[in-house]
Design a protein around this motif. Sequence first.
Motif, PDB file in Angstrom:
ATOM      1  N   ALA A 196       0.820  -1.220   0.000  1.00 12.45           N
ATOM      2  CA  ALA A 196       0.000   0.000   0.000  1.00 12.45           C
ATOM      3  C   ALA A 196       0.851   1.265   0.000  1.00 12.45           C
ATOM      4  CB  ALA A 196      -0.924  -0.004   1.208  1.00 12.45           C
ATOM      5  N   THR A 241       5.443   3.318  -4.230  1.00  9.03           N
ATOM      6  CA  THR A 241       5.270   4.477  -5.121  1.00  9.03           C
ATOM      7  C   THR A 241       5.500   4.123  -6.587  1.00  9.03           C
ATOM      8  OG1 THR A 241       7.579   5.127  -4.882  1.00  9.03           O
ATOM      9  CG2 THR A 241       6.031   6.037  -3.296  1.00  9.03           C
ATOM     10  N   THR A 242       5.525   2.831  -6.883  1.00 10.20           N
ATOM     11  CA  THR A 242       5.611   2.371  -8.280  1.00 10.20           C
ATOM     12  C   THR A 242       6.850   2.938  -8.985  1.00 10.20           C
ATOM     13  OG1 THR A 242       3.212   2.707  -8.192  1.00 10.20           O
ATOM     14  CG2 THR A 242       4.065   1.831 -10.225  1.00 10.20           C
ATOM     15  N   CYS A 243       7.987   2.976  -8.274  1.00 10.79           N
ATOM     16  CA  CYS A 243       9.143   3.664  -8.851  1.00 10.79           C
ATOM     17  C   CYS A 243       9.994   2.734  -9.714  1.00 10.79           C
ATOM     18  CB  CYS A 243       9.984   4.301  -7.760  1.00 10.79           C
ATOM     19  SG  CYS A 243      10.936   3.099  -6.811  1.00 10.79           S
ATOM     20  N   GLU A 272      12.145   0.489  -9.062  1.00 13.42           N
ATOM     21  CA  GLU A 272      13.469   0.063  -8.573  1.00 13.42           C
ATOM     22  C   GLU A 272      13.550  -1.457  -8.501  1.00 13.42           C
ATOM     23  OE1 GLU A 272      16.097   3.400  -7.026  1.00 13.42           O
ATOM     24  OE2 GLU A 272      16.412   1.284  -7.485  1.00 13.42           O
ATOM     25  N   ASN A 282      12.797  -3.455 -11.832  1.00 13.52           N
ATOM     26  CA  ASN A 282      13.915  -3.415 -12.766  1.00 13.52           C
ATOM     27  C   ASN A 282      15.011  -4.417 -12.365  1.00 13.52           C
ATOM     28  OD1 ASN A 282      12.746  -1.556 -14.353  1.00 13.52           O
ATOM     29  ND2 ASN A 282      14.004   0.187 -13.705  1.00 13.52           N
ATOM     30  N   LYS A 302      -1.233  -1.483  -9.213  1.00  8.32           N
ATOM     31  CA  LYS A 302       0.069  -1.102  -9.730  1.00  8.32           C
ATOM     32  C   LYS A 302       1.036  -0.777  -8.587  1.00  8.32           C
ATOM     33  CE  LYS A 302       1.974   1.387 -13.645  1.00  8.32           C
ATOM     34  NZ  LYS A 302       1.850   2.597 -14.446  1.00  8.32           N
ATOM     35  N   GLN A 350      13.039   3.368  -2.409  1.00 13.89           N
ATOM     36  CA  GLN A 350      13.005   4.770  -1.994  1.00 13.89           C
ATOM     37  C   GLN A 350      12.239   4.968  -0.689  1.00 13.89           C
ATOM     38  OE1 GLN A 350      14.179   7.600  -3.861  1.00 13.89           O
ATOM     39  NE2 GLN A 350      15.362   6.043  -4.953  1.00 13.89           N
ATOM     40  N   VAL A 351      11.232   4.139  -0.476  1.00  6.68           N
ATOM     41  CA  VAL A 351      10.387   4.353   0.705  1.00  6.68           C
ATOM     42  C   VAL A 351      10.563   3.243   1.742  1.00  6.68           C
ATOM     43  CG1 VAL A 351       8.646   5.878  -0.269  1.00  6.68           C
ATOM     44  CG2 VAL A 351       8.487   3.455  -0.706  1.00  6.68           C
ATOM     45  N   THR A 380      14.778   5.443 -12.679  1.00  5.67           N
ATOM     46  CA  THR A 380      14.300   4.490 -11.686  1.00  5.67           C
ATOM     47  C   THR A 380      14.233   5.194 -10.328  1.00  5.67           C
ATOM     48  OG1 THR A 380      15.369   2.740 -12.911  1.00  5.67           O
ATOM     49  CG2 THR A 380      14.781   2.267 -10.628  1.00  5.67           C
ATOM     50  N   GLY A 381      13.129   5.011  -9.650  1.00  6.47           N
ATOM     51  CA  GLY A 381      12.980   5.641  -8.335  1.00  6.47           C
ATOM     52  C   GLY A 381      12.336   7.012  -8.394  1.00  6.47           C
ATOM     53  N   CYS A 382      12.033   7.497  -9.606  1.00  5.37           N
ATOM     54  CA  CYS A 382      11.474   8.853  -9.736  1.00  5.37           C
ATOM     55  C   CYS A 382      10.049   8.915  -9.185  1.00  5.37           C
ATOM     56  CB  CYS A 382      11.472   9.263 -11.205  1.00  5.37           C
ATOM     57  SG  CYS A 382      10.731  10.882 -11.473  1.00  5.37           S
ATOM     58  N   ASN A 400       6.621   8.408 -11.218  1.00  3.91           N
ATOM     59  CA  ASN A 400       5.942   7.113 -11.364  1.00  3.91           C
ATOM     60  C   ASN A 400       4.746   6.996 -10.422  1.00  3.91           C
ATOM     61  OD1 ASN A 400       7.645   5.524 -13.295  1.00  3.91           O
ATOM     62  ND2 ASN A 400       9.223   6.110 -11.828  1.00  3.91           N
ATOM     63  N   ALA A 401       4.943   7.504  -9.200  1.00  2.39           N
ATOM     64  CA  ALA A 401       3.862   7.418  -8.218  1.00  2.39           C
ATOM     65  C   ALA A 401       2.660   8.229  -8.675  1.00  2.39           C
ATOM     66  CB  ALA A 401       4.355   7.917  -6.867  1.00  2.39           C
ATOM     67  N   LEU A 428       1.921   9.008 -11.809  1.00  2.49           N
ATOM     68  CA  LEU A 428       1.323   8.312 -12.952  1.00  2.49           C
ATOM     69  C   LEU A 428       0.388   7.204 -12.465  1.00  2.49           C
ATOM     70  CD1 LEU A 428       1.239   7.789 -16.049  1.00  2.49           C
ATOM     71  CD2 LEU A 428       3.125   6.196 -15.711  1.00  2.49           C
ATOM     72  N   THR A 429       0.855   6.428 -11.490  1.00  6.80           N
ATOM     73  CA  THR A 429       0.019   5.347 -10.974  1.00  6.80           C
ATOM     74  C   THR A 429      -1.255   5.897 -10.341  1.00  6.80           C
ATOM     75  OG1 THR A 429       1.978   4.051 -10.548  1.00  6.80           O
ATOM     76  CG2 THR A 429      -0.013   3.386  -9.400  1.00  6.80           C
ATOM     77  N   ASP A 448       4.882  12.555  -2.751  1.00  7.64           N
ATOM     78  CA  ASP A 448       4.723  11.388  -3.628  1.00  7.64           C
ATOM     79  C   ASP A 448       4.906  10.078  -2.878  1.00  7.64           C
ATOM     80  OD1 ASP A 448       7.370  10.066  -3.973  1.00  7.64           O
ATOM     81  OD2 ASP A 448       7.986  12.024  -4.652  1.00  7.64           O
ATOM     82  N   TRP A 449       5.512  10.117  -1.664  1.00  9.47           N
ATOM     83  CA  TRP A 449       5.802   8.860  -0.992  1.00  9.47           C
ATOM     84  C   TRP A 449       4.676   8.362  -0.083  1.00  9.47           C
ATOM     85  CZ3 TRP A 449       8.562  13.400  -0.069  1.00  9.47           C
ATOM     86  CH2 TRP A 449       8.427  13.982   1.165  1.00  9.47           C
ATOM     87  N   PRO A 489       1.331   7.102  -1.138  1.00  7.44           N
ATOM     88  CA  PRO A 489       0.434   6.899  -2.294  1.00  7.44           C
ATOM     89  C   PRO A 489      -1.038   6.989  -1.937  1.00  7.44           C
ATOM     90  CG  PRO A 489       2.001   5.074  -2.065  1.00  7.44           C
ATOM     91  CD  PRO A 489       2.200   5.960  -0.888  1.00  7.44           C
ATOM     92  N   ARG A 541      10.289  13.549  -5.070  1.00  5.34           N
ATOM     93  CA  ARG A 541      11.737  13.276  -4.980  1.00  5.34           C
ATOM     94  C   ARG A 541      12.354  13.237  -6.380  1.00  5.34           C
ATOM     95  NH1 ARG A 541      11.423   8.140  -4.151  1.00  5.34           N
ATOM     96  NH2 ARG A 541       9.265   8.372  -4.795  1.00  5.34           N
ATOM     97  N   PRO A 597      15.556  11.347  -7.514  1.00  2.00           N
ATOM     98  CA  PRO A 597      16.653  10.507  -7.043  1.00  2.00           C
ATOM     99  C   PRO A 597      17.939  10.710  -7.840  1.00  2.00           C
ATOM    100  CG  PRO A 597      15.042   9.218  -8.269  1.00  2.00           C
ATOM    101  CD  PRO A 597      14.485  10.585  -8.152  1.00  2.00           C
ATOM    102  N   MET A 640      10.989  12.038   4.552  1.00  3.32           N
ATOM    103  CA  MET A 640      10.441  10.735   4.166  1.00  3.32           C
ATOM    104  C   MET A 640      10.633   9.698   5.279  1.00  3.32           C
ATOM    105  SD  MET A 640      11.030   9.060   0.493  1.00  3.32           S
ATOM    106  CE  MET A 640      12.586   8.265   0.793  1.00  3.32           C
ATOM    107  N   HIS A 641      11.737   9.819   5.983  1.00  2.00           N
ATOM    108  CA  HIS A 641      12.027   8.792   6.985  1.00  2.00           C
ATOM    109  C   HIS A 641      11.570   9.185   8.383  1.00  2.00           C
ATOM    110  CE1 HIS A 641      13.951   6.480   3.976  1.00  2.00           C
ATOM    111  NE2 HIS A 641      14.944   7.341   3.768  1.00  2.00           N
TER     112      HIS A 641
END
Lengths: 727, 330
Positions: free
Chosen positions: A654, A657-659, A661, A664, A676, A699-700, B36-38, B41-42, B44-45, B191-192, B194, B218, B220, B231-232
């Motif tokens: 949940a 973030t669908t990144c 990583e 790939n 997704k 990333q998360v 990758t990691g951008c 993407n989040a 877009l989803t 973005d982190w 969702p 983010r 990356p 984020m953390h």
Amino acid sequence: MQANFQDQIAFYLTGRREGSKLKPLDGSYRPALFARVSDLASLRYDLPLILNVSGTADRVVLSLSHLIDEAVESLGQSADRDRIARHGYKLELELRKGSTANGSDDFGKMWSDAAARLSDNADPSMQDSAQKLWSHFDVAGTLVDADAEFPSRVVYHAWNAVQDTKAKRFRKKAERLLQKLRDILDAEAIGSAAGRAPDRLRAGVGTSFGTTFDFNAMSRILVEGKPGFELSGERRTRIKGLIEVLERQRFYPVGTNVDEPYSFAFFKCSDALDAYQERHDEAVELLRTLAIADLETKGEYRESVHDVLFDGFGSNGLDAEELAELPDYLVCTDAGTLDAVDTAQMVELLAAGLPIKVLVRTDDILEPSKVAEGHVALGLRARQLVDTAIGLTDVFVFQSGASHLFQMRESMIRALSYDGPALFSVFSGATGHNADMPPYLVAAAAMESRSFPALVYDPSAGADWATRLAVSDNPNLDDDWPVHSFAFEDETLQAGSENLAFTLADFMSMDDRFYGHYAIVEESYQSDGLIPISEALHADVTGLPSEVPYITLVDDKLTMQRAIIDDRLLLETRRCLTMWHSLQELGGIHNSHAERLLAKELKSRSAEAAANVGAAEVAQTEDAAVAEPTPAAVAPIDEPTAEDHGDDPYIESARCTTCNECTNLNDRMFAYNAEKQAYIADPDAGTFRQLVEAAEGCQVSIIHPGKPRNPKEPGIEDLIARAALFN
Amino acid sequence: MKVATQTISASECLLRMYDEHHEIEDYQKGVPRWCTGCGDNAILTAVQRLCRDEGLLPEKTVFVSGIGCSSRLPHYMNTYGFHGIHGRALPVAEGAKLARPDLDVFVNTGDGDCCSIGAAHWIHAVRYNMDLTMMLHDNQIYGLTKKQASPTSPIGTKSNTTPRGSYLEALNPLTVTLGISNVSFVAQVVDWIPEVLYQVISAAFHHKGFSFIRIVQRCPEWLPKQMDPWMHDPQRVLLLHHENGLEISPALAKVYTKMEEHDPANMNRAREIASSDDPIPVGILYRDDDIPCYEDVRHDSRLRTAEMVKNGLNAELDKFTVWPEGATHA
């Protein structure tokens, strides 16, 4: 004196005028409340009306007085405001006189004629005032005054305005569909090989560059390079058929259709019904065409699905919503000419839910009953229709005197816009039995006297009587009769006043057929035995009466007179009152059910209050401590518990973030779910190292590698240590 | 879903029996070229989920963008799209909406595209209040051109144009938007998270008017670790919730415990919250459903026939025609 009162009693009981002290009624008398309106043309009131053909729906019917007031108001505080206003009122008076005397005509013409007449005689600045006022009007149409045809003219005009709006809406839709359907055929033609032929391409570029390009080569490249676009034969035929139906239909002709459009206004229900039945198949075809064209233009028509559905279109009848797309039928009838067959046919039409609006114009509501002597019909035919139509539940019913059509115009337009049948019952006031009384006054008097009350029954307003039936357009809604203060001077020229009710007996005194039911009592013979009719109606008389009811009239010299009435008239007046009470109840006024319920509720509350007083007294002697109310139990919120994954790797999907990583890294081990978001599809599809690297790269930080499934993997100790940060 | 407010004809209902279900994949086109990691993407989803859940018809949906990483988004949506020129996404989207009010129009833009070269359009788009959903992908850097400072780069950001660190305080897109007349919807998300990202985009989509969402995102590649402190540490995110705003799920409330009940109708508090960059406020800051939409005020009911378009074009072209001497203008 006593002997004279006996004559009055005798008249009351028998209707026979004995002795010389009782004078007959004639056309020189009128109800006292009408004393001030002997010359209607000199007064400012709603009429005449302008049947406006320009402007919005709320300005379909306009009052001349309102129009001039609006125009004067819009002048603001300009220097010549007073002069223009004065001239405006003069013009209004002139127009009112003209319309009363000469009937209806074009408003613009009447306005300029009136201005010309007044300019010649008096003031040269009149023309300037007339022009300035006219510039504020923004109207065009006919000026009409009350006569027998007045209700038909107003309703027909408003119906036309509503139909115009519907026609515009329909044409907009049809033209849009036609455009899109033609576009589909055009697109096919342009996309075809013929459409890309050299000649066509040359014509598309124009003469200036006709020699610049090699159109043969261009055509070849286009034809070979891009596949052609071709409709299926069925679809092309279907689209052509749709266009043909839309262009040919005569309901709301569009484009270049030269056929005579259908007429929808009739004088007889049977004619309207014949027309409806004759055009039924065409109507079904048109509505089906609209529905198919809608799908077709969106590219959503599927032959496998829709062919069957549309083949049966309309076979189960058309409903009100579908029929609302097409014009409404209007039937203008005269209640005086309706026979039983016409009435039955009209009820059938209304009951069938067809889009038909029926105007029943009544000229005479005091028509004597054919079966009982002295009994008046009180608009029996129209009343029967109105009662029946209300009983049909989905018929919009509108009833009003011609005098109130302007005041009730919003309801009238609403009825005409209603998506089902509607009945308009209008009393014109042109009875032919009211001496020189104008129809406007007769119609207004009928509404005042409760003999032709206003009502609006709107089935679209709601589901219950309270929202559907409105009687609020009647004067003094809560009372039996409208009561007005009447001012006079006595013999010593001292001012006095009394409250006079306007009853059915007052209304009937204006009708020459009922003069015999009244007798004027000379003032010197008036005694305490005379009581106003509004009181007599409630008197409980047994045996020989000791009181005689009277109404107050004025003669042509404006002298007040008392006219006693006979028993027959009192009965008719009482019957009229009972009918009014019944309508009041339906309209929610003095409703007997509600009043009974209220009485019962009041009784039960007073009993409850008495019981509480007793209980409180008892409680005072005991411990009066009252426990704190217990708070309502709060349902615990089910918090999601962390699923136990043991040593298995997992992902908090949940939060993904669908990144890409992890996917790939290994798209067989990591995959996306229906949202997704990543999950571990197969932990054995890769190494523990990949799991740890994915966790580190995430990333998360939502990938948890768990424990290695293969303890012999190289560098496992180091990997376990790195994985521990994420488990 | 917005269609519910329109008149649904019988034929449309018939159609829905067959065609109403879409999967996320139905809205996907091509493989994103983002790093990758951008965070893109989040986003877009999230919009693809929205399209699926609302059953948006691809042919009735348009994504418009300008230039930048963010603006590649229309390429990856299997709907209509328009990849415009730098800073001009909003005028294009406004034109599309004005001509075709039946379409659902989304705008994806970045901090450079919107807040620098497109700033004038941004201000007037808020004022016009057309029914558009705008997502500002704010990664605080020009990414596509390989790291130049953008208007929202924090002071001191080292980049290829500011090797000694940027000199100016960053522009705050939230406070700017809240200061423009007719503003009707302003929200911020990261973005982190969702779940909240989806909820806010959904609320923006349902809002009738111009919805402005700043998405803290983010990068990356060029600013790695820039957002890590936030984020953390869930305590550095302030979740805004209200019965007229976001409903926070119990699972989320367990992680992000720093919350504030904020009524989106309260403009003064919205401005105060918008001024904070630490903690980062996340949620709907302001909403006013009563601001009229420009396309409703100026809607042209005339039928746009081919002939009308042709006449209009001819009239425009005629303005630049040199008429031969003696010729009369037809």
